[in-house]
Design an enzyme around this catalytic site. Structure first.
Site, PDB file in Angstrom:
ATOM      1  N   THR A 201       0.844  -1.203   0.000  1.00  0.00           N
ATOM      2  CA  THR A 201       0.000   0.000   0.000  1.00  0.00           C
ATOM      3  C   THR A 201       0.876   1.247   0.000  1.00  0.00           C
ATOM      4  OG1 THR A 201      -1.896   1.086   1.052  1.00  0.00           O
ATOM      5  CG2 THR A 201      -0.346   0.000   2.542  1.00  0.00           C
ATOM      6  N   ASN A 202       0.322   2.408   0.359  1.00  0.00           N
ATOM      7  CA  ASN A 202       1.096   3.667   0.376  1.00  0.00           C
ATOM      8  C   ASN A 202       0.562   4.557   1.494  1.00  0.00           C
ATOM      9  OD1 ASN A 202      -1.056   5.474  -0.699  1.00  0.00           O
ATOM     10  ND2 ASN A 202      -0.954   4.028  -2.397  1.00  0.00           N
ATOM     11  N   PRO A 203       1.221   5.681   1.799  1.00  0.00           N
ATOM     12  CA  PRO A 203       0.830   6.449   2.993  1.00  0.00           C
ATOM     13  C   PRO A 203      -0.430   7.303   2.864  1.00  0.00           C
ATOM     14  CG  PRO A 203       3.085   7.008   2.269  1.00  0.00           C
ATOM     15  CD  PRO A 203       2.451   6.229   1.169  1.00  0.00           C
ATOM     16  N   SER A 204      -1.136   7.250   1.749  1.00  0.00           N
ATOM     17  CA  SER A 204      -2.347   8.074   1.623  1.00  0.00           C
ATOM     18  C   SER A 204      -3.357   7.675   2.704  1.00  0.00           C
ATOM     19  CB  SER A 204      -2.965   7.865   0.239  1.00  0.00           C
ATOM     20  OG  SER A 204      -4.262   8.404   0.224  1.00  0.00           O
TER      21      SER A 204
END
Ligand code: C5P
Length: 397
Positions: A201-204
């Site tokens: 995933t990613n930090p959004s």
């Protein structure tokens, strides 16, 4: 803003004090009017302490003074009735000049928000609904009630709408420029699972999507908000927002295609994972196995697909988080994905994600690029919608 808050006699009257306190803290001037019944539930002194103004109750209080209904109606920019009991709903709908609150309502020509709260059976009664229909026809915004626990111990639809949402509704009552617009928004990150316990995933955080959905609804739009995991942490959204929770990019793509036909505007603020694991195991993988199953596949580019299919037919808005050449790469995305607008954000260690400092550049198909002079997402979101509203009006006349 100068706001009249009318309070009627129901248990939820105590919540009106918190609402008034918030409005005052947010810089508004508030004049409180109580129905005689409300004084049984909460003392005028509470509101006088919060607002530093005398509370109006009876029509005979100060007939020619500052609390006369005529003076008040001229003074105020907006009026809210919180809570609105069935009694006050029927008096407002029937145009009865029975107390100061109702008289002021009948004298006031500005926008009015009414927040009913009552027992679920009373709320469901056809007479109650008929009163609300009359008020809506007169241009009143009826907000709530919502489902939940009531003071009587029962559960059902009848609880006063969340105060946070009510504050937003009152503050936006003058800027309802998206009434009738149907908008699809994506937000948050997607999660691409290797196995049930590990994901790419990613930090959004989904904060931008949340704020976009909230503001669009406050401004009158019907919103479908498709969001990834954890993006539901920011609190309640107005009733006009339909939330659809998804996990992976494939799920998000399905939800977008399911709802795009009905939308006039598509705002893709989600940070969709570009890649997904070659396969997802149904049970937890051992470290050694996970290390060997590292093959990756490209995810579908949802916005590209929608741009290819709907360019020129719907307003399409993309987001682009960039570390370098922010405007240049946003312009390239605009052209490649057939978009009307790209909101480009410089991202790095200290900006871009969550509620950290925020900077944005609007790159539009017609009109070039424009730097937003904002420091937070809260400041940016109304300007983004202003811009989308302008594009919509230019397109649709
Ligand atoms: O090309 P890039 O991924 O930077 O483009 C960002 C924009 O494209 C965002 O609006 C994002 O929501 C959308 N996007 C998408 N599907 C992907 C990747 C990005 O819809 N797989």
């Amino acid at each position: 803003m100068r706001i009249i808050v009318g309070v009627s006699g129901g248990v939820a009257a105590y919540k009106a004090a918190a609402l008034v306190s918030t409005l005052v803290q947010r810089g508004h001037q508030v004049q409180v009017l109580l129905t005689p019944g409300a004084t049984q539930f909460i003392a005028p002194l509470t509101f006088e302490a919060l607002t530093q103004r005398t509370v109006g109750i009876e029509t005979s209080d100060q007939p020619m003074g500052p609390i006369s209904h005529v003076q008040l109606a001229k003074w105020a920019d907006a009026m809210a009735v919180v809570p609105a009991t069935l009694g006050v709903l029927s008096r407002l709908a029937g145009g009865q000049a029975s107390d100061l609150l109702c008289l002021t309502y009948l004298s006031f020509t500005g926008p009015v928000v009414v927040a009913p709260a009552m027992e679920p059976r009373m709320w469901a009664h056809p007479r109650t609904q008929a009163h609300c229909d009359v008020l809506k026809q007169d241009g009143v915004r009826v907000c709530g009630p919502v489902a939940g626990h009531l003071a009587s111990g029962s559960e059902g639809v009848g609880r006063l709408i969340d105060l946070e949402i009510l504050v937003g509704e009152i503050e936006h009552v003058h800027s309802r420029d998206f009434v009738g617009r149907r908008i699809l928004i994506t937000g948050g990150s997607t999660w691409e699972h290797f196995d049930p316990v590990r994901a790419l995933t990613n930090p959004s955080t989904g904060r931008m999507g949340f704020l976009l959905a909230q503001e669009a609804a406050y401004r009158g739009a019907s919103v479908t908000y498709v969001h990834g995991p954890r993006a539901d942490q920011f609190g309640p959204l107005p009733d006009a927002v339909k939330r659809i929770a998804v996990v992976s990019a494939d799920d998000m793509r399905q939800a977008v295609w399911d709802h795009i036909d009905d939308a006039e505007i598509y705002v893709s603020s989600a940070a969709v994972s570009d890649f997904k694991p070659g396969g997802t195991a149904t049970h937890k993988l051992h470290k050694e196995t996970l290390g060997r199953s590292w093959s990756m596949e490209l995810n579908p580019d949802i916005l590209q697909e929608i741009g290819d299919r709907y360019q020129g037919q719907k307003i399409l808005v993309g987001f682009a988080a960039e570390t370098d050449e922010v405007v240049e790469s946003a312009s390239r995305k605009l052209t490649k994905k057939h978009l009307d607008l790209v909101v480009a954000n410089p991202v790095g260690r200290s900006e871009g994600f969550g509620d950290r400092s925020y900077a944005a550049e609007l790159v539009s198909r017609v009109g070039g690029s424009q730097t937003l002079s904002v420091r937070t997402k809260e400041e940016a979101v109304p300007l983004i919608w202003d811009h989308i509203g302008t594009i919509y009006r230019e397109r649709n006349g």
